[in-house]
Scaffold this active site. Structure first.
Site, PDB file in Angstrom:
ATOM      1  N   PRO A  47       0.819  -1.222   0.000  1.00 44.86           N
ATOM      2  CA  PRO A  47       0.000   0.000   0.000  1.00 44.86           C
ATOM      3  C   PRO A  47       0.847   1.264   0.000  1.00 44.86           C
ATOM      4  CG  PRO A  47       0.071  -0.968   2.183  1.00 44.86           C
ATOM      5  CD  PRO A  47       0.843  -1.890   1.290  1.00 44.86           C
ATOM      6  N   TYR A 103      -8.632  14.382 -10.560  1.00 46.11           N
ATOM      7  CA  TYR A 103      -9.582  13.283 -10.321  1.00 46.11           C
ATOM      8  C   TYR A 103     -10.888  13.743  -9.717  1.00 46.11           C
ATOM      9  CZ  TYR A 103      -5.038  10.809  -9.923  1.00 46.11           C
ATOM     10  OH  TYR A 103      -3.786  10.324 -10.097  1.00 46.11           O
ATOM     11  N   CYS A 140      -3.504  29.866 -13.633  1.00 43.56           N
ATOM     12  CA  CYS A 140      -4.380  30.284 -14.727  1.00 43.56           C
ATOM     13  C   CYS A 140      -4.963  29.077 -15.445  1.00 43.56           C
ATOM     14  CB  CYS A 140      -3.627  31.190 -15.697  1.00 43.56           C
ATOM     15  SG  CYS A 140      -3.432  32.809 -14.968  1.00 43.56           S
TER      16      CYS A 140
END
Ligand code: ADP
Ligand code: ASP
Ligand code: MG
Length: 871
Positions: free
Chosen positions: A751, A793, A820
Site C-alpha cells: 500500500p 480526479y 491560470c
C-alpha cells in the site's frame, strides 16, 4: 368525553396514515394513540387516522380475489390471524370481530364469487382495511381515547370513469373526488368523536359498491381526506423515517431526503419509491396541504417534508426501480415515412384500456413500456394486445424488465456528470432510454435480472460524480446505515490536537504553501498493518510520498520499499542509511531495459510483466530471480477508470501468455519467486480478495517456484466525512481465510496511500476573499500545481481554516488557487467560518499521498515546501 364540534367555526384537521407494518403490532397501536392525541392537542386540531390492512393481508386477499384454489384455507388463516391479534390487544375477540369475520367468510359463498366479478373482488380486497380499522378503534377506545370509526366508503367517492379506462381500473384502481360538497363538510364536522379512524385503500363506486384505489393506495386515501378537509398536514407513517435517495432496504447508503417539493416527490413516487403511492401527491399539492413521511417505530426522527415552498436544488435526488415492466416492441418496415402508423398502434392500446408509460422510437421500430401498477398486464391481456397489434406490425413482448430512473431537477444539464452512470449501464443490455419532457427524470429499461445489485453501484457513482449533491444540507440528510448504527464515522484528524495545531501555525508563519507530515500518524497506520498476522511481507509504495523522514520511519517499522523507477531506488538508498537493497521491490512499467539491469546489479527484487522483455534482452534476465505481474483480466468492475485489468490496461502479463512466459523463463534459467496482481482501489470485500488470491495461487502452483503472492495495495482512506475508515478487521479476516486455504504461500502487500495520506496536510495562506454573483471564494497561495488531485480526479479533500478552527463553519466557500486554469479549484463548495479573511492559514487535509509527489512548477510557481512533525 367528546367535545361537540362547532360547525360554525370549522375544525382544523390533521390526517395521519399508518401503513401495514405500523398497525400489525400492539406497541405500534400505542404509538398511534399517543400520536393522534398529541397532534390534536398540540395543534388544537381534530385528527383523522387512516389505516392499511395488517401487513401481508392485502396480498392474501388479492390471491383470494384472483381465485386461488385454496381460498377457503386462506380465508380461515386470515380469520385466525386477526383473532390472535385481537387477543394480543386484549380485546373481546367475538364482540369486536365476529361480524367482520362472518362478512369475510360470506364473500366466498357469494354468488359473484364463481365468476369473480370485479365488484366482488373489490369487496374481498376491502376486508383487510375494514378489519384492521375495527381492531384499532376498539383497542384505542379501550385505552380511553375518544376514537370514532368511519366507513371510508361513505366519504371517498370514485370519480366517473374516463372513456377508455379498462374495466379493471374502473373498479380496482380508481381516483376519487377532492371537492367536498357543503353537505359533505357538514356531515364530517358533526362526527361526534374528536379523533376518527377510517380505512385507506377503499372508496364508494358510482354504482354504490366498493371501489379500490390500487395497491399501496392507502396513502392516497389519506391525501384525499387531507384535500377534502383542507387539512393542516397529512402525515404518512411507515417503516422507514422518510423518503430516501433510493430504497434504503436495497441501498444502505441511501440518504434521507429531508425536504422536497411536490414535483420531485411526485416523480420519485411515480418512478418506483413505494414509500409513497404515486397518486397521493397531487391531491395534497392541489389543495396546498403539506405532507410528511415518518417512522412509526422511531417517531422522534424528523422524516421528510413535502410542500410547495421547498427551495429548488438542481441535481439527482433519487434513483428508483420499478419491476415487472412490460416492453412491447413493434417492428414494421411499413412504418418508414408512413403517416399515421403511431396513431394506429396507439389506438390498439387505447382499445385495450392500457396506458403507455415510456416510448422509444427508431426508424422501423416503436417500443413502449407498460407499468404494472397502472395496468392489468397479465398473460391474457398481453396475448389479446399482441393479437391485435400483429395486424399492424411484428410484435415482441419483452418481460420481465426493470425501469431504473434517476430523478431530479435539471437532468439535461447534468448529463456531463453521468459518465460513470453510462459506464455502469454499458455493462447491461439497455432496451430503452427515456428522458421525461419535464426534465425531471431519466429512465433506463433493462432486464429485471440485470437490475439486481445495480442500484447501490449507481447510487455511489452518482455521489462520486457530483450528480447527486449530497452536500446540500437542505435536502439530503443522514444515510440509512447511519440511522441503524452501522456507520463508523472517521475519527477526528490529528491536527485538531492543540499542540499539533500550534506547531502547524508556527510552520505556516515561516512559509507557505507547505506540506506538513505527522510521523506519528504514519507509524500508527504502519502498526495497524503490522498487526495483521496473515501478511508476511509489507512494502510501502513510495510513489505516494517519498519524503526521507517517512521512508526512514517505515523502514524502522520493518516495511520494505516499493519503487517504480531507478530514480526512486536511488532515492531510497540515499535517504535510508544502511537500507538493504533486497528490501526494495522494483515494479516498473514499460521502463527502459537498462533500469532492470541496474536494479539486478544493485540486488533489488524486481517484478517483470511481459514475455517480450525476456526475448529482446535475454542477457539482462538470464539466471535471475524475479517476481511476475499477472493481469487477471478482470480488475475492479464497474467503471473504466477503476478497472486495473484487461485488454485496456498496460499493466501485467496476460493470463493467455503465462505458459509461454514459463517456457521462455525456463530457457533463460530465470526463477519466478513471486506473483503479483493489482486489484484496484478500495476493495474491502472478502470474497473478492479470496477469488483473486485463489487464481494467483493456481498460477503459482503451475509455475512451481513461487514463494510469495503479492496482492498489491489499493487500501482506501476516508477522505470525506461521508467515508468510513477502511474495514481493517474485515480485510484481516479475509486474508486469514486465504492463508488457511493456501498455507504454502507468503502474502505480500504494497500500500501507499493508506500509510501516508492522512498524515499530511497542505498549509496555505488565504490571499483574497471575493464574492462574485453570489458565490464566495477564498483564494490560496497554493494552487493545482501544489496539489493536483482535485483538478485531476475531482478528488475531495477537506479544507479547514486553521486560524479559526474553533469557529462555526457556517458559510459555503469555493476554494481556489492562483493558477491560470479553470480547474484550479480545491473545492467548489466547502463550509468555512464566515469571518474567513486574507492572511488566515488554510489547511487542506489528507494530502500526504500523491500531494507533493505529483506537484509541479506549472505557471512557474515554486514547489511547495515540506516539513515533518515528529512528537
Ligand atoms: P406502508 O405499508 O407503510 O405503506 P410500504 O411498504 O408501502 O409501507 O412503503 C415503505 C417501503 O418503501 C419501505 O420499507 C422501503 O423499503 C420502500 N421504499 C422504496 N423506495 C424508497 C425510498 N426511495 N425511500 C424510502 N422507502 C422506499
Ligand atoms: N393494504 C393495501 C395494500 O397493501 C393498501 C396500502 O397498504 O396502502 O396495497
Ligand atoms: Mg404503502
Amino acid at each position: 368525553m367528546s367535545a361537540s364540534p362547532a360547525v360554525s367555526s370549522p375544525d382544523r384537521w390533521i390526517v395521519l396514515k399508518f401503513g401495514g407494518t405500523s398497525v400489525s403490532r400492539r406497541h405500534r397501536w400505542d404509538t398511534i394513540g399517543k400520536l393522534a392525541k398529541k397532534r390534536g392537542d398540540d395543534n388544537d386540531a381534530r385528527v383523522l387516522v387512516v389505516v392499511s390492512a395488517l401487513s401481508g393481508v392485502t396480498n392474501e386477499l388479492t390471491a383470494i380475489a384472483d381465485g386461488a384454489v385454496d381460498s377457503a384455507r386462506r380465508v380461515e388463516a386470515l380469520a385466525q390471524r386477526h383473532r390472535e391479534f385481537a387477543a394480543e390487544l386484549d380485546l373481546d375477540v367475538e364482540a369486536v370481530l365476529g361480524a367482520r369475520l362472518s362478512a369475510l367468510q360470506g364473500l366466498l359463498a357469494d354468488p359473484r364469487a364463481r365468476s369473480r366479478t370485479l365488484d366482488w373482488q373489490a369487496e374481498v380486497l376491502a376486508q383487510g382495511e375494514l378489519l384492521s380499522s375495527t381492531l384499532g378503534a376498539a383497542y384505542l377506545r379501550a385505552q380511553g381515547l375518544d376514537m370514532g370509526w368511519m366507513d371510508a366508503r361513505e366519504w371517498l367517492h370514485a370519480v366517473p370513469p374516463a372513456p377508455n379506462q379498462s374495466e379493471w381500473s374502473k373498479r380496482l384502481s380508481v381516483n376519487c373526488t377532492t371537492a367536498p360538497s357543503a353537505e359533505w363538510r357538514q356531515r364530517f364536522a358533526t362526527q361526534p368523536s374528536r379523533l376518527l379512524i377510517t380505512q385507506g385503500f377503499i372508496s364508494r363506486h358510482q354504482d354504490g359498491g366498493t371501489a379500490i384505489l390500487g395497491r399501496g393506495g392507502s396513502d392516497t386515501s389519506a391525501a384525499y381526506f387531507g384535500a377534502l378537509l383542507g387539512a393542516k398536514r397529512v402525515e404518512i407513517w411507515t417503516d422507514v423515517p422518510g423518503m430516501f435517495s433510493a430504497n434504503p432496504k436495497e441501498v444502505p447508503d441511501a440518504r434521507l431526503l429531508t425536504r422536497l417539493d411536490y414535483y420531485e416527490a411526485q416523480e420519485i413516487a411515480t418512478t418506483g419509491a413505494k414509500v409513497l403511492h404515486p397518486r397521493s401527491i397531487k391531491p395534497c399539492r392541489d389543495a396546498g396541504v403539506p405532507m410528511a413521511i415518518l417512522d412509526t417505530e422511531r417517531p422522534e426522527l424528523p422524516g421528510t417534508s413535502i410542500d410547495g415552498n421547498a427551495e429548488p436544488v438542481p441535481g439527482v435526488k433519487a434513483i428508483s426501480r420499478r419491476n415487472g415492466i412490460v416492453l412491447v416492441s413493434m417492428e414494421s418496415m411499413a412504418m418508414w415515412q408512413q403517416a399515421g402508423f403511431l396513431s394506429d398502434v396507439f389506438e390498439v392500446f387505447k382499445r385495450h384500456g392500457l396506458s403507455v408509460d415510456l416510448i422509444g422510437t427508431a426508424e422501423t421500430n416503436v417500443t413502449v413500456s407498460l407499468d404494472p401498477s397502472e395496468n392489468l398486464v397479465n398473460t391474457d391481456a398481453l396475448a389479446a394486445l399482441s393479437e391485435d397489434l400483429a395486424r399492424l406490425c411484428r410484435v415482441k413482448i419483452i418481460v420481465p424488465c426493470a425501469a431504473i430512473t434517476l430523478v431530479g431537477r435539471g437532468m439535461r444539464s447534468l448529463l456531463h456528470k453521468l459518465s460513470e452512470v453510462w459506464a455502469t449501464f454499458g455493462q447491461e443490455r439497455v432496451h430503452m432510454i427515456s428522458q421525461s419532457s419535464n426534465d425531471l427524470n431519466l429512465t433506463f429499461v433493462i432486464d429485471e435480472a440485470d437490475a439486481d445489485g445495480l442500484l447501490p453501484v449507481l447510487h455511489e457513482a452518482l455521489i462520486d460524480s457530483g450528480a447527486m449533491p449530497v452536500y446540500e444540507g437542505g435536502v439530503f440528510g443522514v444515510r440509512w446505515r447511519e440511522l441503524n448504527g452501522q456507520f463508523r464515522p472517521r475519527p477526528l484528524p490529528w491536527w485538531h490536537d492543540a499542540g499539533k495545531r500550534d506547531a502547524l501555525l508556527r510552520l505556516a508563519a515561516k512559509s507557505t504553501p507547505t506540506y506538513v507530515y505527522d510521523l506519528a500518524t504514519v507509524r500508527e497506520r504502519a502498526r495497524q498493518l503490522k498487526a495483521i498476522a496473515a501478511i508476511d511481507q509489507r512494502y510501502y509504495a513510495i510513489k505516494a510520498n517519498s519524503h526521507p523522514a517517512i521512508l526512514r520511519a517505515l523502514a524502522e517499522e520493518g516495511f520494505g520499499l516499493e519503487c517504480v523507477s531507478l530514480g526512486e531506488i536511488r532515492h531510497v538508498l540515499a535517504s535510508v542509511p544502511g537500507f538493504a537493497p533486497s528490501r526494495i521491490l522494483f515494479t516498473p512499467s514499460f521502463a527502459p531495459p537498462d533500469e532492470y539491469r541496474q536494479a539486478f546489479e544493485l540486488g533489488v527484487n524486481t517484478t517483470i510483466d511481459s514475455v517480450e522483455i525476456l526475448q529482446r534482452w535475454p542477457e539482462v534476465f538470464r539466471g535471475r530471480r524475479v517476481w511476475l505481474r499477472i493481469d487477471l483480466g478482470h480488475g475492479g468492475g464497474h467503471h473504466a477508470k477503476v478497472n486495473t485489468g484487461g485488454k485496456h490496461s498496460k499493466f501485467g502479463l496476460s493470463v493467455q501468455r503465462v505458459d509461454e512466459f514459463i517456457d521462455t523463463a525456463r530457457a533463460l534459467g530465470l526463477t519466478v519467486t513471486g506473483l503479483h496482481a493489482h486489484m484496484g482501489s478500495g476493495i474491502d470485500n472478502r470474497e473478492h480478495w479470496r477469488m483473486m488470491f485463489d487464481e494467483l495461487a493456481g498460477f503459482a502452483r503451475r509455475i512451481g517456484s513461487v514463494e510469495t503472492i503479492d496482492i498489491g495495495g489499493g487500501l482506501p482512506i476516508p477522505y470525506s466525512e461521508d467515508d468510513e475508515p477502511f474495514d481493517l478487521e474485515g480485510y484481516a479476516a479475509g486474508l486469514a481465510e486465504m492463508k488457511q486455504v493456501h498455507p504454502a504461500f507468503r502474502i505480500a502487500i504494497e500500500p501507499g496511500r493508506f500509510l501516508v495520506a492522512e498524515s499530511g496536510v497542505l498549509l496555505a495562506d488565504a490571499t483574497q476573499v471575493i464574492e462574485k454573483d453570489g458565490v464566495r471564494r477564498v483564494g490560496l497561495d497554493a494552487g493545482m500545481n501544489a496539489l493536483i488531485r482535485p483538478a485531476l480526479y475531482d478528488a475531495w479533500h477537506d479544507i479547514a481554516n486553521l486560524s479559526r478552527l474553533d469557529e462555526v463553519r457556517e458559510l459555503d466557500f469555493g476554494v481556489v488557487g492562483p493558477i491560470c486554469e479553470s480547474s484550479d479549484v480545491f473545492a467548489q463548495r466547502v463550509k468555512l467560518p464566515a469571518t474567513t479573511a486574507p492572511g488566515d492559514v488554510m489547511l487542506i487535509a489528507d494530502a500526504g499521498a500523491y500531494g507533493f509527489s505529483m506537484a509541479s512548477t506549472y505557471n512557474l510557481r515554486a514547489l511547495p515546501g515540506e516539513e515533518v512533525i515528529d512528537v
